[in-house]
Design an enzyme around this catalytic site. Structure first.
Site, PDB file in Angstrom:
ATOM      1  N   THR A 130     -11.569  -5.308  34.558  1.00  0.00           N
ATOM      2  CA  THR A 130     -12.376  -5.720  35.703  1.00  0.00           C
ATOM      3  C   THR A 130     -12.505  -7.243  35.780  1.00  0.00           C
ATOM      4  O   THR A 130     -12.379  -7.938  34.765  1.00  0.00           O
ATOM      5  CB  THR A 130     -13.795  -5.099  35.565  1.00  0.00           C
ATOM      6  N   ASP A 131     -12.807  -7.730  36.986  1.00  0.00           N
ATOM      7  CA  ASP A 131     -13.051  -9.172  37.137  1.00  0.00           C
ATOM      8  C   ASP A 131     -14.388  -9.585  36.512  1.00  0.00           C
ATOM      9  O   ASP A 131     -14.651 -10.771  36.313  1.00  0.00           O
ATOM     10  CB  ASP A 131     -13.006  -9.593  38.616  1.00  0.00           C
ATOM     11  N   GLU A 132     -15.237  -8.567  36.186  1.00  0.00           N
ATOM     12  CA  GLU A 132     -16.572  -8.893  35.669  1.00  0.00           C
ATOM     13  C   GLU A 132     -16.517  -9.575  34.302  1.00  0.00           C
ATOM     14  O   GLU A 132     -17.485 -10.192  33.885  1.00  0.00           O
ATOM     15  CB  GLU A 132     -17.452  -7.638  35.622  1.00  0.00           C
ATOM     16  N   TYR A 155     -21.856  -3.833  30.081  1.00  0.00           N
ATOM     17  CA  TYR A 155     -20.594  -3.278  30.605  1.00  0.00           C
ATOM     18  C   TYR A 155     -19.477  -4.308  30.520  1.00  0.00           C
ATOM     19  O   TYR A 155     -18.411  -4.041  29.953  1.00  0.00           O
ATOM     20  CB  TYR A 155     -20.781  -2.809  32.060  1.00  0.00           C
ATOM     21  N   LYS A 159     -16.044  -4.358  28.268  1.00  0.00           N
ATOM     22  CA  LYS A 159     -14.704  -4.425  28.872  1.00  0.00           C
ATOM     23  C   LYS A 159     -13.971  -5.678  28.352  1.00  0.00           C
ATOM     24  O   LYS A 159     -12.775  -5.631  28.046  1.00  0.00           O
ATOM     25  CB  LYS A 159     -14.788  -4.458  30.406  1.00  0.00           C
TER      26      LYS A 159
END
Ligand code: NAD
Ligand code: TYD
Length: 348
Positions: A130-132, A155, A159
């Site tokens: 993810t870009d997060e 989260y 990741k």
């Protein structure tokens, strides 16, 4: 291709599985079937001769090794994860277990598969992220593949850790890894605790639509079938050891997006209701550590692999709203299992 897809009963994984079967690939879907999974998401391919399903936890390393040995995939597409930021704040442990330990177990199983000479030439391990992991942006700029990692939620930290493990297993053990980092997805079959389905379903039921803080956080939105196309392309043509950012070039504040969905509902629903759906918007307490803005620079995948988003956010969002209107059964069954965000947030 012979694809072993983890998390293929979830939102994005099931889109990948459906697309892969339509494209002529063989698929082994490995999914633990957590609360976020729904076998109905893959019902359209369940009886296909090129489709198989295994209910397993990715943290079960011997089971992962046995599945690799028996199915002999030429590509692993690893999507299984705990994915909801709010849940990671309420209870981070499952995120550590699945996203970090689970990825470790899968990488180790893949290493064994290669070292035993069972893996075909050209085998690759596609880690989906993810870009997060890049953290939060100010008002300008966009994440590139070389942006520093700066995760802020349990989260995104889990990741980010899994991305680092994948990278290390490539560098140290020669596992042929390719990583993708994508922006927020929307589309059919998304579990009704994420923003878009929450807005649609609450609006339909005349309930409050919870907008965190002032609704000025910015996300970049991509239709899930564009993401699935990009993933299948990277799985086949992505260069070993490379990372590709995937995005929709569709930045919106949460409030803009919620109002867009409400306006579509105003047009799509013929039954009269007292006033436009956006009157249901209710500003609620902000998420702790809420990242302000994400934006993706996807020049690399466009330039190197020729992928670009093909569905505009206006068309994609209308399609999505219609899907939830036409598939009430899908989400009422989930709600009947007790997943009601409105109740959790103490809203009407
Ligand atoms: P989802 O929550 O809808 O589905 C996750 C799936 O993984 C479920 O079917 C679940 O049963 C399965 N799973 C969870 N733990 C497991 C375990 N221990 N063993 C086996 N299976 C397990 O998630 P999603 O939104 O489809 O996201 C899929 C992947 O894409 C994730 O890795 C996520 O980080 C990434 N991603 C998501 C988005 C997004 O906007 N949703 C954006 C970028 C990247
Ligand atoms: P979400 O769908 O949870 O994705 P992510 O946090 O991974 O980006 O949320 C998208 C944005 O919408 C995020 O800024 C949080 C916000 N949000 C709300 O305002 N209200 C809600 O009910 C939810 C679930 C999210």
């Amino acid at each position: 291709m012979r694809l072993m897809v983890t998390g293929g009963a979830g939102f994005i994984g099931s889109a990948v599985v459906r697309q892969a079967i339509a494209d002529g690939h063989h698929v082994l879907n490995v999914d633990k079937l957590t609360y976020a999974a729904n076998p109905e998401n893959v019902a359209s391919v369940a009886g296909h001769e090129r489709y198989r399903f295994a209910q397993n936890d990715i943290c079960d390393q011997p089971a992962m090794a046995a599945l690799l040995d028996a199915f002999r995939p030429d590509t692993v597409m690893h999507l299984a994860a705990e994915t909801h930021v709010d849940r990671s704040i309420d209870g981070p442990r499952a995120f550590i277990d699945t996203n970090i330990i689970g990825t470790y177990c899968l990488l180790e199983a893949a290493r064994g598969y290669i070292e035993d000479s069972a893996a075909p030439v050209g085998f690759r391990f596609h880690h989906i992220s993810t870009d997060e992991v890049y953290g939060s942006l100010g008002p300008t700029g966009a994440f590139t593949e070389t942006s520093p990692y700066h995760p802020n939620s349990p989260y995104s930290a889990a990741k980010a850790s899994s991305d680092m493990l994948a990278r290390a297993w490539a560098e140290t053990f020669g596992v042929p890894v390719v990583i993708t980092n994508c922006s927020n997805n929307y589309g059919s079959h998304q579990f009704p605790e994420k923003l878009i389905p929450v807005v649609i379903i609450n609006a339909l039921e005349g309930k409050d639509i919870p907008v965190y803080g002032k609704g000025d956080n910015v996300r970049d939105w991509l239709h899930v079938s564009d993401h699935a196309d990009a993933l299948l392309l990277v799985a086949q043509q992505g260069a070993h050891g490379e990372t590709y950012n995937i995005g929709g070039r569709a930045e919106r504040t949460n409030l803009e997006l919620v109002k867009m969905v409400c306006a579509i509902l105003d047009e799509e629903l013929t039954e009269a209701r007292a006033g436009p759906h956006e009157t249901l918007i209710k500003y609620v307490e902000d998420r702790p550590g809420h990242d302000h803005r994400y934006a993706i620079n996807c020049d690399k995948i466009e330039r190197d692999l020729g992928w670009a988003p093909s569905i505009t956010i206006e068309d994609g969002m209308r399609q999505t709203v219609r899907w939830y209107l036409d598939n009430k059964d899908w989400w009422t069954k989930i709600r009947a299992r007790g997943f009601d965000v409105t109740a959790r947030q103490g809203l009407k």
